[in-house]
Design an enzyme around this catalytic site. Structure first.
Site, short mmCIF file in Angstrom:
data_model
loop_
_atom_site.label_atom_id
_atom_site.label_comp_id
_atom_site.label_asym_id
_atom_site.label_seq_id
_atom_site.Cartn_x
_atom_site.Cartn_y
_atom_site.Cartn_z
CD GLU A 58 -22.10 -12.45 6.54
OE1 GLU A 58 -23.04 -12.79 7.30
OE2 GLU A 58 -21.02 -13.07 6.50
CG HIS A 125 -16.87 -21.28 -0.06
ND1 HIS A 125 -17.71 -22.23 0.47
CD2 HIS A 125 -16.40 -20.59 1.00
CE1 HIS A 125 -17.72 -22.13 1.79
NE2 HIS A 125 -16.94 -21.14 2.15
C1 TPP Z 1 -23.02 -16.11 6.82
C2 TPP Z 1 -21.59 -16.48 6.73
N1 TPP Z 1 -20.65 -15.53 6.78
C3 TPP Z 1 -19.34 -15.85 6.67
C4 TPP Z 1 -18.95 -17.14 6.53
C5 TPP Z 1 -17.46 -17.48 6.39
N2 TPP Z 1 -17.02 -18.31 7.51
C6 TPP Z 1 -16.96 -19.65 7.43
S1 TPP Z 1 -16.53 -20.37 8.87
C7 TPP Z 1 -16.35 -18.87 9.64
C8 TPP Z 1 -15.98 -18.81 11.08
C9 TPP Z 1 -16.94 -19.62 11.89
O1 TPP Z 1 -16.65 -19.51 13.23
P1 TPP Z 1 -17.50 -20.28 14.32
O2 TPP Z 1 -18.95 -20.09 14.06
O3 TPP Z 1 -16.99 -19.89 15.64
O4 TPP Z 1 -17.18 -21.81 14.01
P2 TPP Z 1 -15.76 -22.55 14.11
O5 TPP Z 1 -15.14 -22.43 12.74
O6 TPP Z 1 -14.96 -21.87 15.14
O7 TPP Z 1 -16.08 -23.95 14.42
C10 TPP Z 1 -16.65 -17.83 8.76
C11 TPP Z 1 -16.60 -16.39 9.08
C12 TPP Z 1 -19.97 -18.11 6.47
N3 TPP Z 1 -19.68 -19.43 6.31
N4 TPP Z 1 -21.27 -17.77 6.59
#
Ligand code: TPP
Ligand code: MG
Lengths: 321, 342
Positions: A58, A125
């Site tokens: 972000e 959220h």
């Molecule tokens: C700082 C932040 N930005 C955006 C999000 C929204 N978000 C939740 S899970 C996710 C994807 C996470 O991907 P990854 O780190 O690869 O974990 P996975 O879900 O694949 O296990 C996002 C963008 C968040 N939780 N925190």
């Protein structure tokens, strides 16, 4: 044909992209996927190369927007949930918000924040962050409550030469529908009388507008006519419209979904008390969420935020004062 | 309360490889059964909010929990049902938090995967990705202040979360302080819909370890034996004072980002490739091949897991909803400093 609040946001972005080659959209999963809420559905196909997936960064997303704006672009940044804007906070409040004032170079960025509570979404959220951003000089903070405003205000946000924090309420995404997209709009910074009345001014914005309207309807049977003011934009705040309404009713109740300390409702009450004290027949009142993080369980969530029920109770109390 | 389910650690000599594998397999199985139950309850509309599962990531996650001991610190993330169970989190904690039971550790205030018992070393994640790593660092630094040695702190994170500023700050911090941090990266090739190519441009996520002077190892996240070995070694090295350790596991999440998501964006070639194998099946095949277990044993274990989960769910479904009138609506420990509300 009917169009939802969410579709209006998508349509506004499509139009902004079509009308202005300087516009691009940047955010997590906004490309082929169309965004976590589908607010950019198909836009990557319709506007190749201009709807770009961002890494989960972000701070860098917002910093990039500022840099692009300096170069004359009009970026729209989608933050996946408003709550995650805190990790881009520094770039918003220290970079974007100060740029014009320090350098005379404007910073026309739009930051879309899917905001507010929905059942079962919990502390991270659900947040309403308008007050936080409104506190900083150099930002415009919009809080559309209707499908029409979601559309026209987002287009205005993109057109404005300053950073705009666009707080779109997730609770309204699918529920709220209009017959068609608007062809004209009120100017930015103007509040709207959403329902006329003479006994009490109920000021609200974003999702709380609909709770307020429900209260106004409910209290008709008690012989009360509530005037509902939709702020539309919390910064700039249209004090004149609020004051004119209070001049008619003599009573003010301001409702917000955000936390009680400070914030939009406190600002409205402070202005009316300071500038319109003699218009008031009773102490100005406000109603907010409780002073805890937003709870997960629906039963707690429903008690945490103002609802038509708690607003009606506050309105009845105020009418007796 | 924790560590009553199992007694982790003690994964040791050749004779116990079989035991370690079985123990891990049973944790994975329990996690899978629990996740599947949550998924089916979600489909029936019985859940508040979202459901986030760790299907396909159980081998890695279980290996982390099993390598830790009582007194260690663990900050699991969204896909760590297995790791939590292995660390000793009761099934009831998971079920109560998912249902928002007031009797759970989060008391209906927070839900689904946002749960923990910080006093018992199990940190409760916030949603903001990357934010837990430095918190583990702080807990480890506190242990150092207190003169407690031989402990490690482990935390898990996804490929996407390695792009956060928080991740980079915290990895550097752990390296500067030479903390016994074990950072497990589950590279499931997607962050929600975003593939690795749109997330980072380094050849391997291990390069990020190199950049900060942190030791790193790669592992096939679909292979339980490999995970037990590599994660176990990383934990041992951290425990022995050799500084922060990063493990990057390659795997696929065999479910949507949440249960609302059909994951249709996942490349079908990846699904068909070895990385798309189901780690539970792979672990099961190892059990058969090594003659460590037969089909009857596995079906008995599954039956046990189902029973545990069904009992917990039945119990929690009978528990009361939280009562807003009984809430104190106070976010401060210093109650006398609370402003009250409204
Ligand atoms: C700082 C932040 N930005 C955006 C999000 C929204 N978000 C939740 S899970 C996710 C994807 C996470 O991907 P990854 O780190 O690869 O974990 P996975 O879900 O694949 O296990 C996002 C963008 C968040 N939780 N925190
Ligand atoms: Mg991932």
């Amino acid at each position: 044909m009917s169009i939802t609040y969410l579709e209006a946001i998508r349509a506004a972005q499509a139009r902004a992209l079509a009308d202005d080659p300087r516009v691009f959209i940047y955010g997590q999963d906004v490309g082929a996927f169309g965004g976590a809420f589908k607010a950019t559905k198909n836009l990557a196909i319709e506007f190749p190369g201009r709807v770009i997936d961002a890494p989960i960064s972000e701070d860098a997303m917002l910093g990039l927007a500022v840099g692009a704006a300096i170069e004359g672009m009009r970026p729209i940044i989608e933050i996946q949930f408003a709550d995650f804007s805190t990790t881009g906070f520094n770039q918003i409040v220290n970079q974007a918000a100060t740029l014009y004032w320090r350098t005379n170079v404007p910073c026309p960025i739009t930051v879309r924040l899917p905001s507010g509570g929905t059942s079962g979404s919990g502390p991270f959220h659900s947040q309403s962050m308008e007050a936080l951003y409104a506190h900083y000089p150099g930002l415009i903070v919009m809080t559309p409550a209707t499908v029409e405003d979601a559309y026209s205000m987002l287009l205005e946000a993109v057109a404005i030469d300053d950073p705009v924090i666009f707080c779109e309420h997730k609770y309204l995404y699918y529920h709220l529908k209009a017959e068609a997209l608007p062809t004209e709009a009120m100017p930015v910074g103007k509040a709207r009388i959403a329902r006329a009345g003479r006994d009490l001014t109920l000021v609200a914005y974003s999702a709380m507008l609909h709770e307020a309207l429900a209260v106004a309807e409910e209290l008709v049977s008690e012989g009360t006519e509530i005037e509902v003011v939709d702020l539309r934009c919390v910064k700039p705040l249209d004090t004149d419209t609020v004051m004119a309404s209070v001049a008619r009713t003599g009573r003010l109740l301001c409702v917000g979904e955000a936390w009680p300390w400070g914030g939009v409702t406190a600002e409205v009450v402070a202005r009316v008390a300071a500038e319109g004290f003699d218009l008031l027949d009773a102490p100005p009142q406000r109603l907010n969420a409780k002073d805890t993080p937003v709870p997960y369980h629906p039963a707690l969530w429903a008690a945490h935020r103002p609802t038509a029920r708690s607003i009606a109770a506050a309105a009845r109390r105020l009418l007796r004062l | 309360m924790l560590h009553t389910v199992l007694n982790p650690g003690a994964v040791g000599e050749v004779s116990s490889i079989c035991d370690a594998h079985i123990k891990a397999y049973r944790i994975m199985l329990l996690a899978r059964v629990l996740d599947d139950k949550f998924a089916s309850l979600y489909r029936m509309g019985k859940m508040h909010g979202g459901v986030f599962l760790g299907r396909g990531q159980e081998a890695l996650s279980a290996s982390v929990g099993l390598a830790l001991r009582k007194g260690d610190i663990f900050a699991p993330l969204i896909r760590d049902t297995a790791g939590r169970l292995a660390f000793g989190e009761p099934v009831l904690d998971a079920v109560r938090t998912q249902f928002g039971s007031p009797l759970g550790p989060m008391r209906a205030r927070d839900g689904n995967v946002h749960r923990g018992r910080p006093k018992e070393g199990l940190l409760a994640m916030i949603s903001h990705l990357g934010a837990m790593i430095s918190v583990v660092n702080g807990a480890l630094l506190a242990r150092r202040f207190k003169g407690v040695t031989g402990v490690v702190g482990a935390t898990c994170i996804g490929d996407g979360a390695t792009s956060t500023g928080a991740f980079h700050e915290a990895v550097n911090q752990a390296a500067v302080e030479n903390l016994p941090l074990v950072l497990i990266i589950a590279n499931n090739h997607y962050a929600y819909s975003t593939p690795n190519e749109r997330q980072f441009a380094c050849r391997s996520l291990l390069d990020k370890a190199v950049g900060y002077g942190v030791a790193g190892q790669q592992v096939d996240g679909t292979d339980l034996s490999a995970c037990l070995g590599v994660v176990g070694d990383a934990v041992s090295r951290a425990r022995a004072g050799r500084g922060p350790q990063m493990v990057v596991a390659s795997l696929l999440r065999l479910c949507g980002h949440g249960e609302h998501d059909d994951a249709s964006y996942v490349n079908s070639d990846l699904r068909a490739a070895p990385v798309g194998r189901d780690c539970l099946k792979v672990a099961e095949e190892t059990l058969f091949r090594q003659n460590w277990a037969n089909a009857a044993a596995i079906s008995r274990w599954r039956h046990d897991a189902v029973q545990k989960v069904e009992e917990a769910v039945a119990k929690v479904q009978r528990e009361p909803n939280p009562d807003p009138y009984k809430e104190d609506w106070c976010a401060l420990a210093s109650k006398h400093l609370s402003e009250g509300n409204e």
